[in-house]
Design a protein around this motif. Sequence first.
Motif, PDB file in Angstrom:
ATOM      1  N   ASN A  15       0.834  -1.209   0.000  1.00 18.68           N
ATOM      2  CA  ASN A  15       0.000   0.000   0.000  1.00 18.68           C
ATOM      3  C   ASN A  15       0.869   1.258   0.000  1.00 18.68           C
ATOM      4  O   ASN A  15       0.608   2.203  -0.752  1.00 18.68           O
ATOM      5  CB  ASN A  15      -0.896   0.030   1.241  1.00 18.68           C
ATOM      6  CG  ASN A  15      -2.218  -0.674   1.015  1.00 18.68           C
ATOM      7  OD1 ASN A  15      -2.510  -1.118  -0.093  1.00 18.68           O
ATOM      8  ND2 ASN A  15      -3.015  -0.801   2.047  1.00 18.68           N
ATOM      9  N   LYS A  55       2.239   1.663  -3.365  1.00 20.96           N
ATOM     10  CA  LYS A  55       1.180   1.956  -4.349  1.00 20.96           C
ATOM     11  C   LYS A  55       0.685   3.402  -4.244  1.00 20.96           C
ATOM     12  O   LYS A  55       0.424   4.046  -5.244  1.00 20.96           O
ATOM     13  CB  LYS A  55       0.021   0.975  -4.098  1.00 20.96           C
ATOM     14  CG  LYS A  55      -1.110   1.065  -5.082  1.00 20.96           C
ATOM     15  CD  LYS A  55      -1.999  -0.166  -5.020  1.00 20.96           C
ATOM     16  CE  LYS A  55      -2.846  -0.256  -3.784  1.00 20.96           C
ATOM     17  NZ  LYS A  55      -3.948  -1.228  -3.915  1.00 20.96           N
ATOM     18  N   TYR A  56       0.568   3.900  -2.991  1.00 14.16           N
ATOM     19  CA  TYR A  56      -0.039   5.219  -2.805  1.00 14.16           C
ATOM     20  C   TYR A  56       0.996   6.337  -2.636  1.00 14.16           C
ATOM     21  O   TYR A  56       0.673   7.414  -2.154  1.00 14.16           O
ATOM     22  CB  TYR A  56      -1.000   5.191  -1.606  1.00 14.16           C
ATOM     23  CG  TYR A  56      -2.180   4.269  -1.847  1.00 14.16           C
ATOM     24  CD1 TYR A  56      -3.118   4.559  -2.840  1.00 14.16           C
ATOM     25  CD2 TYR A  56      -2.353   3.095  -1.125  1.00 14.16           C
ATOM     26  CE1 TYR A  56      -4.183   3.715  -3.088  1.00 14.16           C
ATOM     27  CE2 TYR A  56      -3.425   2.241  -1.368  1.00 14.16           C
ATOM     28  CZ  TYR A  56      -4.330   2.558  -2.353  1.00 14.16           C
ATOM     29  OH  TYR A  56      -5.391   1.721  -2.600  1.00 14.16           O
ATOM     30  N   ASP A 109       4.636   6.616   4.981  1.00 16.66           N
ATOM     31  CA  ASP A 109       5.034   6.996   3.626  1.00 16.66           C
ATOM     32  C   ASP A 109       4.806   8.479   3.419  1.00 16.66           C
ATOM     33  O   ASP A 109       4.156   9.140   4.235  1.00 16.66           O
ATOM     34  CB  ASP A 109       4.285   6.145   2.580  1.00 16.66           C
ATOM     35  CG  ASP A 109       2.785   6.364   2.619  1.00 16.66           C
ATOM     36  OD1 ASP A 109       2.337   7.505   2.443  1.00 16.66           O
ATOM     37  OD2 ASP A 109       2.033   5.378   2.821  1.00 16.66           O
ATOM     38  N   ARG A 119     -12.680   2.928   0.040  1.00 16.34           N
ATOM     39  CA  ARG A 119     -11.485   3.457  -0.602  1.00 16.34           C
ATOM     40  C   ARG A 119     -11.510   4.977  -0.447  1.00 16.34           C
ATOM     41  O   ARG A 119     -12.522   5.617  -0.716  1.00 16.34           O
ATOM     42  CB  ARG A 119     -11.440   3.063  -2.090  1.00 16.34           C
ATOM     43  CG  ARG A 119     -11.600   1.550  -2.304  1.00 16.34           C
ATOM     44  CD  ARG A 119     -10.955   1.078  -3.576  1.00 16.34           C
ATOM     45  NE  ARG A 119      -9.523   1.277  -3.550  1.00 16.34           N
ATOM     46  CZ  ARG A 119      -8.821   1.767  -4.555  1.00 16.34           C
ATOM     47  NH1 ARG A 119      -9.420   2.119  -5.662  1.00 16.34           N
ATOM     48  NH2 ARG A 119      -7.514   1.922  -4.465  1.00 16.34           N
ATOM     49  N   ALA A 120     -10.382   5.542  -0.011  1.00 17.77           N
ATOM     50  CA  ALA A 120     -10.338   6.985   0.235  1.00 17.77           C
ATOM     51  C   ALA A 120     -10.454   7.753  -1.081  1.00 17.77           C
ATOM     52  O   ALA A 120     -10.091   7.238  -2.147  1.00 17.77           O
ATOM     53  CB  ALA A 120      -9.034   7.339   0.950  1.00 17.77           C
ATOM     54  N   THR A 145      -9.061  -2.945  -3.867  1.00 16.91           N
ATOM     55  CA  THR A 145     -10.369  -3.535  -3.550  1.00 16.91           C
ATOM     56  C   THR A 145     -10.957  -2.996  -2.245  1.00 16.91           C
ATOM     57  O   THR A 145     -12.126  -3.203  -1.967  1.00 16.91           O
ATOM     58  CB  THR A 145     -10.252  -5.067  -3.400  1.00 16.91           C
ATOM     59  OG1 THR A 145      -9.328  -5.330  -2.344  1.00 16.91           O
ATOM     60  CG2 THR A 145      -9.786  -5.734  -4.663  1.00 16.91           C
ATOM     61  N   GLY A 171      -7.889  -5.030   1.960  1.00 17.96           N
ATOM     62  CA  GLY A 171      -6.607  -5.335   2.609  1.00 17.96           C
ATOM     63  C   GLY A 171      -6.538  -4.871   4.060  1.00 17.96           C
ATOM     64  O   GLY A 171      -6.120  -5.632   4.936  1.00 17.96           O
ATOM     65  N   LEU A 172      -6.970  -3.640   4.314  1.00 16.68           N
ATOM     66  CA  LEU A 172      -6.855  -3.111   5.675  1.00 16.68           C
ATOM     67  C   LEU A 172      -7.784  -3.838   6.640  1.00 16.68           C
ATOM     68  O   LEU A 172      -7.471  -3.986   7.818  1.00 16.68           O
ATOM     69  CB  LEU A 172      -7.182  -1.612   5.684  1.00 16.68           C
ATOM     70  CG  LEU A 172      -6.106  -0.678   5.142  1.00 16.68           C
ATOM     71  CD1 LEU A 172      -6.559   0.770   5.231  1.00 16.68           C
ATOM     72  CD2 LEU A 172      -4.796  -0.851   5.892  1.00 16.68           C
TER      73      LEU A 172
HETATM   74  P1  ADP Z   1      -6.885  -1.262  -1.514  1.00 20.53           P
HETATM   75  O1  ADP Z   1      -5.527  -0.648  -1.431  1.00 20.53           O
HETATM   76  O2  ADP Z   1      -6.887  -2.584  -2.219  1.00 20.53           O
HETATM   77  O3  ADP Z   1      -7.912  -0.320  -2.045  1.00 20.53           O
HETATM   78  P2  ADP Z   1      -6.899  -1.436   1.407  1.00 20.53           P
HETATM   79  O4  ADP Z   1      -7.941  -2.044   2.279  1.00 20.53           O
HETATM   80  O5  ADP Z   1      -5.514  -1.931   1.538  1.00 20.53           O
HETATM   81  O6  ADP Z   1      -7.442  -1.605  -0.067  1.00 20.53           O
HETATM   82  O7  ADP Z   1      -6.925   0.110   1.687  1.00 20.53           O
HETATM   83  C1  ADP Z   1      -8.173   0.785   1.765  1.00 20.53           C
HETATM   84  C2  ADP Z   1      -8.010   2.216   1.310  1.00 20.53           C
HETATM   85  O8  ADP Z   1      -7.189   2.925   2.238  1.00 20.53           O
HETATM   86  C3  ADP Z   1      -7.296   2.371  -0.011  1.00 20.53           C
HETATM   87  O9  ADP Z   1      -8.176   2.218  -1.099  1.00 20.53           O
HETATM   88  C4  ADP Z   1      -6.733   3.778   0.100  1.00 20.53           C
HETATM   89  O10 ADP Z   1      -7.741   4.717  -0.180  1.00 20.53           O
HETATM   90  C5  ADP Z   1      -6.406   3.894   1.568  1.00 20.53           C
HETATM   91  N1  ADP Z   1      -4.980   3.598   1.857  1.00 20.53           N
HETATM   92  C6  ADP Z   1      -4.465   2.465   2.376  1.00 20.53           C
HETATM   93  N2  ADP Z   1      -3.140   2.584   2.560  1.00 20.53           N
HETATM   94  C7  ADP Z   1      -2.813   3.821   2.131  1.00 20.53           C
HETATM   95  C8  ADP Z   1      -1.581   4.571   2.071  1.00 20.53           C
HETATM   96  N3  ADP Z   1      -0.417   4.037   2.465  1.00 20.53           N
HETATM   97  N4  ADP Z   1      -1.647   5.835   1.579  1.00 20.53           N
HETATM   98  C9  ADP Z   1      -2.809   6.377   1.168  1.00 20.53           C
HETATM   99  N5  ADP Z   1      -4.005   5.735   1.205  1.00 20.53           N
HETATM  100  C10 ADP Z   1      -3.995   4.480   1.686  1.00 20.53           C
END
Ligand code: ADP
Length: 261
Positions: free
Chosen positions: A156, A159-160, A186, A205-206, A217, A220-221
């Motif tokens: 994550n 990716k972000y 990060d 998802r934010a 999806t 993950g969190l």
């Molecule tokens: P996914 O990454 O597959 O969408 P996650 O459950 O891992 O699902 O994360 C949920 C949401 O939290 C993400 O869609 C994103 O909006 C936000 N998020 C998670 N980790 C980060 C990060 N390191 N930086 C920014 N946003 C994050």
Amino acid sequence: MLSGIAAQVGQYLERRRAEELAVELARTKDEFLALVTHEIRNPLAIIAAAASVLGEDLESFTLDEQRLHLSTIVRNTQRLSVMAEDLLDLARLESGNLALQPDDTDLCTIIREAVQAAAPHAEQKKLLIDADLPARLDLRADPHRLRQVADNLLSNAIKYTPPGGLVTVTATADDLSNDILWTVADTGIGIPEAERPKLFRRFYRASTAVAGQIPGTGLGLVIIRTIIERHCGSITLADTGGCGTTFAITLPRRGPSPPDE
Ligand code: ADP
């Protein structure tokens, strides 16, 4: 006689509570099913559209256009398959059907291996990963599940975070509480403060991720939190003062409580 009435009232209240709980559970299940259906429909519709466009008029497309449609199909198929795996994993973890396998574990080895595995991906995105760890941090835990948490948080963070950014992992022991504090930070796109309370909801998802069209999806969190809580720990979003994202995990060194132990 009075005690008879009291007993009847007690039974009535108990029945009402059980009925209310059953209604609540049915509603939660319905909402969950609606959510899953909605999340599956979207990629399926994209796959169906791309396949039918290709099927109807294959010859009229250039090779590059055909490749574009095919890559859309592959990407969305992968998304569905990740979602199916995540949902299964979550269901097993939440129902307790998937027992943790606690062992004497060194968290630092797990984190170092996860960082090593993530390094090529970070390099590709021109990101630096900095791991600030002691020689070892021993605890009672399921090493495979903790590796899953480490992999997920790192992927994550990568990716972000746009190119040029930094991912920092730390872990320390709090000797007073006998807990381990593990952070993954990060310098990426961040999560707006108002949205943070919703972050551990399924499929959430934010807006920053959605606006950036970064695939994911939103499961993950939820899985990470379930794993950490099964270890009697907790995960929170630390305040970063508006820059990037920091997840902070607390894990008791004594490990999960029975029946996982
Ligand atoms: P996914 O990454 O597959 O969408 P996650 O459950 O891992 O699902 O994360 C949920 C949401 O939290 C993400 O869609 C994103 O909006 C936000 N998020 C998670 N980790 C980060 C990060 N390191 N930086 C920014 N946003 C994050």
